[in-house]
Design a protein around this motif. Structure first.
Motif, PDB file in Angstrom:
ATOM      1  N   LYS A   1       5.538  -5.700  -7.880  1.00  0.00           N
ATOM      2  CA  LYS A   1       5.065  -6.998  -7.390  1.00  0.00           C
ATOM      3  C   LYS A   1       3.602  -6.962  -6.928  1.00  0.00           C
ATOM      4  CE  LYS A   1       7.390 -10.193  -6.705  1.00  0.00           C
ATOM      5  NZ  LYS A   1       7.794 -11.388  -7.500  1.00  0.00           N
ATOM      6  N   PHE A   2       3.187  -5.880  -6.270  1.00  0.00           N
ATOM      7  CA  PHE A   2       1.876  -5.873  -5.634  1.00  0.00           C
ATOM      8  C   PHE A   2       0.841  -5.018  -6.354  1.00  0.00           C
ATOM      9  CE2 PHE A   2       4.836  -6.913  -2.163  1.00  0.00           C
ATOM     10  CZ  PHE A   2       4.321  -8.151  -1.827  1.00  0.00           C
ATOM     11  N   PHE A   3       1.293  -4.006  -7.077  1.00  0.00           N
ATOM     12  CA  PHE A   3       0.340  -3.157  -7.782  1.00  0.00           C
ATOM     13  C   PHE A   3       0.240  -3.569  -9.248  1.00  0.00           C
ATOM     14  CE2 PHE A   3       1.350   0.659  -4.779  1.00  0.00           C
ATOM     15  CZ  PHE A   3       0.906  -0.088  -3.702  1.00  0.00           C
ATOM     16  N   GLY A   4       1.214  -4.373  -9.705  1.00  0.00           N
ATOM     17  CA  GLY A   4       1.207  -4.828 -11.094  1.00  0.00           C
ATOM     18  C   GLY A   4       1.311  -3.692 -12.081  1.00  0.00           C
ATOM     19  N   LYS A   5       2.055  -2.680 -11.714  1.00  0.00           N
ATOM     20  CA  LYS A   5       2.150  -1.483 -12.551  1.00  0.00           C
ATOM     21  C   LYS A   5       3.563  -1.292 -13.100  1.00  0.00           C
ATOM     22  CE  LYS A   5      -2.085  -0.014 -11.591  1.00  0.00           C
ATOM     23  NZ  LYS A   5      -3.139   0.145 -12.621  1.00  0.00           N
ATOM     24  N   LYS A   6       3.619  -0.628 -14.247  1.00  0.00           N
ATOM     25  CA  LYS A   6       4.893  -0.159 -14.780  1.00  0.00           C
ATOM     26  C   LYS A   6       4.982   1.359 -14.650  1.00  0.00           C
ATOM     27  CE  LYS A   6       5.574  -3.932 -18.066  1.00  0.00           C
ATOM     28  NZ  LYS A   6       5.804  -4.310 -19.489  1.00  0.00           N
ATOM     29  N   ASN A   7       4.012   1.904 -13.957  1.00  0.00           N
ATOM     30  CA  ASN A   7       3.981   3.345 -13.719  1.00  0.00           C
ATOM     31  C   ASN A   7       4.613   3.614 -12.363  1.00  0.00           C
ATOM     32  OD1 ASN A   7       3.383   5.996 -13.137  1.00  0.00           O
ATOM     33  ND2 ASN A   7       1.278   5.903 -13.888  1.00  0.00           N
ATOM     34  N   PHE A   8       5.799   4.227 -12.389  1.00  0.00           N
ATOM     35  CA  PHE A   8       6.526   4.478 -11.147  1.00  0.00           C
ATOM     36  C   PHE A   8       6.483   5.965 -10.790  1.00  0.00           C
ATOM     37  CE2 PHE A   8       8.653   0.799 -13.212  1.00  0.00           C
ATOM     38  CZ  PHE A   8       8.180  -0.173 -12.344  1.00  0.00           C
ATOM     39  N   SER A   9       5.323   6.562 -11.000  1.00  0.00           N
ATOM     40  CA  SER A   9       5.144   7.991 -10.720  1.00  0.00           C
ATOM     41  C   SER A   9       5.198   8.231  -9.217  1.00  0.00           C
ATOM     42  CB  SER A   9       3.803   8.476 -11.275  1.00  0.00           C
ATOM     43  OG  SER A   9       2.743   7.833 -10.583  1.00  0.00           O
ATOM     44  N   GLN A  10       5.276   9.495  -8.856  1.00  0.00           N
ATOM     45  CA  GLN A  10       5.386   9.852  -7.449  1.00  0.00           C
ATOM     46  C   GLN A  10       4.173   9.409  -6.655  1.00  0.00           C
ATOM     47  OE1 GLN A  10       8.190  11.004  -6.167  1.00  0.00           O
ATOM     48  NE2 GLN A  10       7.294  10.853  -4.125  1.00  0.00           N
ATOM     49  N   SER A  11       2.981   9.477  -7.283  1.00  0.00           N
ATOM     50  CA  SER A  11       1.761   9.087  -6.559  1.00  0.00           C
ATOM     51  C   SER A  11       1.795   7.608  -6.187  1.00  0.00           C
ATOM     52  CB  SER A  11       0.524   9.394  -7.403  1.00  0.00           C
ATOM     53  OG  SER A  11       0.546   8.647  -8.619  1.00  0.00           O
ATOM     54  N   TYR A  12       2.280   6.764  -7.111  1.00  0.00           N
ATOM     55  CA  TYR A  12       2.392   5.338  -6.797  1.00  0.00           C
ATOM     56  C   TYR A  12       3.480   5.081  -5.760  1.00  0.00           C
ATOM     57  CZ  TYR A  12      -0.952   3.464 -10.122  1.00  0.00           C
ATOM     58  OH  TYR A  12      -2.119   3.121 -10.757  1.00  0.00           O
ATOM     59  N   LYS A  13       4.536   5.869  -5.799  1.00  0.00           N
ATOM     60  CA  LYS A  13       5.588   5.696  -4.800  1.00  0.00           C
ATOM     61  C   LYS A  13       5.085   6.064  -3.408  1.00  0.00           C
ATOM     62  CE  LYS A  13       9.576   6.223  -7.879  1.00  0.00           C
ATOM     63  NZ  LYS A  13      10.780   7.002  -8.234  1.00  0.00           N
ATOM     64  N   GLU A  14       4.237   7.088  -3.324  1.00  0.00           N
ATOM     65  CA  GLU A  14       3.667   7.451  -2.031  1.00  0.00           C
ATOM     66  C   GLU A  14       2.792   6.317  -1.493  1.00  0.00           C
ATOM     67  OE1 GLU A  14       4.337   9.997  -0.099  1.00  0.00           O
ATOM     68  OE2 GLU A  14       5.785  10.738  -1.571  1.00  0.00           O
ATOM     69  N   LYS A  15       2.030   5.694  -2.390  1.00  0.00           N
ATOM     70  CA  LYS A  15       1.207   4.544  -1.977  1.00  0.00           C
ATOM     71  C   LYS A  15       2.097   3.396  -1.512  1.00  0.00           C
ATOM     72  CE  LYS A  15      -2.633   5.505  -5.161  1.00  0.00           C
ATOM     73  NZ  LYS A  15      -3.370   5.007  -6.354  1.00  0.00           N
ATOM     74  N   ALA A  16       3.212   3.194  -2.247  1.00  0.00           N
ATOM     75  CA  ALA A  16       4.120   2.092  -1.925  1.00  0.00           C
ATOM     76  C   ALA A  16       4.747   2.279  -0.544  1.00  0.00           C
ATOM     77  CB  ALA A  16       5.206   1.986  -2.997  1.00  0.00           C
ATOM     78  N   LYS A  17       5.075   3.520  -0.194  1.00  0.00           N
ATOM     79  CA  LYS A  17       5.663   3.781   1.121  1.00  0.00           C
ATOM     80  C   LYS A  17       4.730   3.315   2.239  1.00  0.00           C
ATOM     81  CE  LYS A  17       8.135   7.917  -0.491  1.00  0.00           C
ATOM     82  NZ  LYS A  17       8.181   9.395  -0.442  1.00  0.00           N
ATOM     83  N   ARG A  18       3.467   3.676   2.120  1.00  0.00           N
ATOM     84  CA  ARG A  18       2.498   3.307   3.153  1.00  0.00           C
ATOM     85  C   ARG A  18       2.260   1.790   3.148  1.00  0.00           C
ATOM     86  NH1 ARG A  18       0.236   8.086   1.015  1.00  0.00           N
ATOM     87  NH2 ARG A  18      -1.200   6.884  -0.306  1.00  0.00           N
ATOM     88  N   PHE A  19       2.214   1.218   1.940  1.00  0.00           N
ATOM     89  CA  PHE A  19       1.958  -0.217   1.795  1.00  0.00           C
ATOM     90  C   PHE A  19       3.085  -1.042   2.421  1.00  0.00           C
ATOM     91  CE2 PHE A  19       2.096  -4.210  -0.560  1.00  0.00           C
ATOM     92  CZ  PHE A  19       0.779  -4.623  -0.503  1.00  0.00           C
ATOM     93  N   VAL A  20       4.318  -0.656   2.128  1.00  0.00           N
ATOM     94  CA  VAL A  20       5.474  -1.387   2.667  1.00  0.00           C
ATOM     95  C   VAL A  20       5.454  -1.354   4.179  1.00  0.00           C
ATOM     96  CG1 VAL A  20       7.999  -1.366   2.887  1.00  0.00           C
ATOM     97  CG2 VAL A  20       6.950  -1.062   0.650  1.00  0.00           C
ATOM     98  N   ASN A  21       5.155  -0.222   4.730  1.00  0.00           N
ATOM     99  CA  ASN A  21       5.166  -0.082   6.178  1.00  0.00           C
ATOM    100  C   ASN A  21       4.118  -0.975   6.837  1.00  0.00           C
ATOM    101  OD1 ASN A  21       6.441   1.151   8.370  1.00  0.00           O
ATOM    102  ND2 ASN A  21       4.769   2.603   8.618  1.00  0.00           N
ATOM    103  N   LYS A  22       3.034  -1.304   6.121  1.00  0.00           N
ATOM    104  CA  LYS A  22       1.976  -2.161   6.657  1.00  0.00           C
ATOM    105  C   LYS A  22       2.329  -3.642   6.573  1.00  0.00           C
ATOM    106  CE  LYS A  22      -1.922   0.942   5.649  1.00  0.00           C
ATOM    107  NZ  LYS A  22      -3.165   1.101   4.843  1.00  0.00           N
ATOM    108  N   ILE A  23       2.952  -4.053   5.501  1.00  0.00           N
ATOM    109  CA  ILE A  23       3.157  -5.494   5.279  1.00  0.00           C
ATOM    110  C   ILE A  23       4.378  -6.055   6.011  1.00  0.00           C
ATOM    111  CG2 ILE A  23       2.029  -5.441   3.009  1.00  0.00           C
ATOM    112  CD1 ILE A  23       4.783  -5.513   1.722  1.00  0.00           C
ATOM    113  N   LEU A  24       5.270  -5.202   6.474  1.00  0.00           N
ATOM    114  CA  LEU A  24       6.466  -5.697   7.166  1.00  0.00           C
ATOM    115  C   LEU A  24       6.166  -5.998   8.631  1.00  0.00           C
ATOM    116  CD1 LEU A  24       9.163  -3.210   5.787  1.00  0.00           C
ATOM    117  CD2 LEU A  24       8.757  -5.564   5.045  1.00  0.00           C
ATOM    118  N   ASP A  25       6.919  -6.928   9.203  1.00  0.00           N
ATOM    119  CA  ASP A  25       6.796  -7.143  10.644  1.00  0.00           C
ATOM    120  C   ASP A  25       7.424  -5.954  11.365  1.00  0.00           C
ATOM    121  OD1 ASP A  25       9.548  -7.492  10.592  1.00  0.00           O
ATOM    122  OD2 ASP A  25       9.442  -9.667  10.668  1.00  0.00           O
TER     123      ASP A  25
END
Length: 405
Positions: free
Chosen positions: A311-335
């Motif tokens: 949804k936010f990175f617009g990627k179809k690449n679900f590699s570990q590096s993107y997942k690490e970015k997603a972990k930090r990103f999710v933690n920021k955008i949630l209340d």
């Protein structure tokens, strides 16, 4: 390990008679106690029987037992029965069980007579039968031939009922036989109830699907010609690389088959998924419904990461590096409340996948917290809500979105 025959004794109204029984391979054997006929048949096939269990009531027809006595003792045995016929129940039980126990000295197998007091207390009777059957096979028996020919009323069903869960301990196989003496033919069919045995096996496979999610085992029994495709679909499901087209194909077959219905419904849910995160979420719910919470938790966590990347990175690449970015990103955008849920989910997922937080396994509050099953259910529900918010994101849910970006 050993093999046992469990057989039953008719009541006193049964008129003893020698029948000729014909087995499926055309072997013909004669006897009045089918359990002994079955013993002779199996012995002729080089199947060693280590024990015969004779289950009767105080009012059973004990003349039937004459078949298991050596010929030179049979006449004396029948005379002995005349003497004890009018004994009280307890004394008859004691003497008969002791007498049959002495037979071990003359036979190539162990023999046990179990007499259960006749009673109108059916609850007690059921418990006594269950105890008797389990006691007789509790040590060293892994194969049972259940002869229901002479079973009185519901007793064979109780015996089978207690044997079924014993398959998960030591008993590996139960074969059920019936001497069809009601047949009008001179040669009475000796029937092995294969259909019942197959349904018992199929019941096991359906239970495996219900509680573990392994749909291959029952589905491959229903559609034997498609077993290879079903196996391929199941492996792709477990390895998170679902072949959607194959799932669609399998979910369309056997739509009217009763036993395939719950399997087809689950396959269809996966088949209609459009994205990898949706597949993860379906799998998570699949295991959650089966109370396999520690399988469901890592999957819902992965679903959250993958939907974030999509949804936010617009990627179809679900590699570990993107997942690490997603972990930090999710933690920021949630209340804050959702962020705390996500961190707890993250920690629990790591403990499941990677092991304890500390090398000695101590110091973690996770074990104490999630010993309570209800807390696991709540966490899963909260994680599912987070997934849905990200999937269908709106700024009022993800109020930190702008700052995170």
């Amino acid at each position: 390990m050993g093999t046992a025959i469990i057989t039953f004794l008719e009541d006193e109204s049964f008129k003893t008679q020698c029948f000729k029984y014909k087995f499926s391979d055309d072997s013909v054997l004669c006897g009045q106690l089918f359990g002994k006929v079955l013993y002779d048949y199996l012995s002729s096939k080089n199947i060693e029987i280590t024990k015969m269990v004779l289950l009767g009531m105080a009012n059973s027809n004990f003349e039937m037992l004459v078949d298991i006595f050596p010929e030179e003792y049979r006449e004396n045995y029948l005379k002995f029965l005349d003497k004890v016929r009018d004994y009280d129940i307890k004394e008859k039980k004691r003497i008969m069980e002791k007498l049959v126990a002495k037979l071990k000295e003359f036979l190539n197998y162990d023999v046990e007579l179990i007499i259960i007091d006749s009673t109108d207390n059916f609850s007690r009777l059921q418990k006594e039968i269950g105890k008797a059957v389990m006691k007789s096979v509790a040590h060293g028996i892994n194969r049972v031939y259940l002869d229901i020919t002479h079973g009185i009323r519901f007793i064979p069903f109780l015996a089978l009922g207690i044997l079924l869960p014993a398959r998960y301990v030591e008993i590996e196989k139960i074969s059920i036989f019936y001497g069809y003496r009601e047949s009008h033919n001179d040669l009475k069919p000796a029937l092995e109830l294969n259909g019942l045995e197959e349904m018992i096996s199929f019941d096991e496979n359906m239970a495996i699907f219900k509680f573990s999610g392994d749909f291959y085992k029952p589905a491959s029994k229903i559609f034997k010609q498609k077993a290879d495709k079903i196996r391929k679909a199941y492996v792709s499901f477990e390895l998170n690389n679902v072949d959607i087209d194959l799932f669609k194909e399998i979910s369309q077959i056997g739509q009217d088959l009763y036993f395939f219905r719950p399997i087809r419904n689950e396959l269809y849910k996966v088949a209609k998924c459009n994205y990898l995160d949706e597949i993860y979420m379906e799998k998570a719910e699949f295991y959650f419904e089966r109370e396999q919470y520690f399988k469901a938790i890592p999957l819902v966590f992965e679903a959250i990461l993958v939907v974030t990347i999509r949804k936010f990175f617009g990627k179809k690449n679900f590699s570990q590096s993107y997942k690490e970015k997603a972990k930090r990103f999710v933690n920021k955008i949630l209340d804050k409340p959702d962020s705390q849920v996500f961190i707890t989910l993250w920690r629990l997922r790591n403990a499941i996948v990677h092991g304890p937080e500390k090398s000695n396994g101590k110091g973690s509050s996770l074990i104490k917290k999630f010993e309570d099953e209800e807390k696991l259910k709540i966490l899963f529900s909260q994680a599912k809500d987070i997934y849905e918010k990200i999937k269908n994101y709106e700024e009022n849910f993800l109020f930190n979105l702008k700052t995170a970006v």
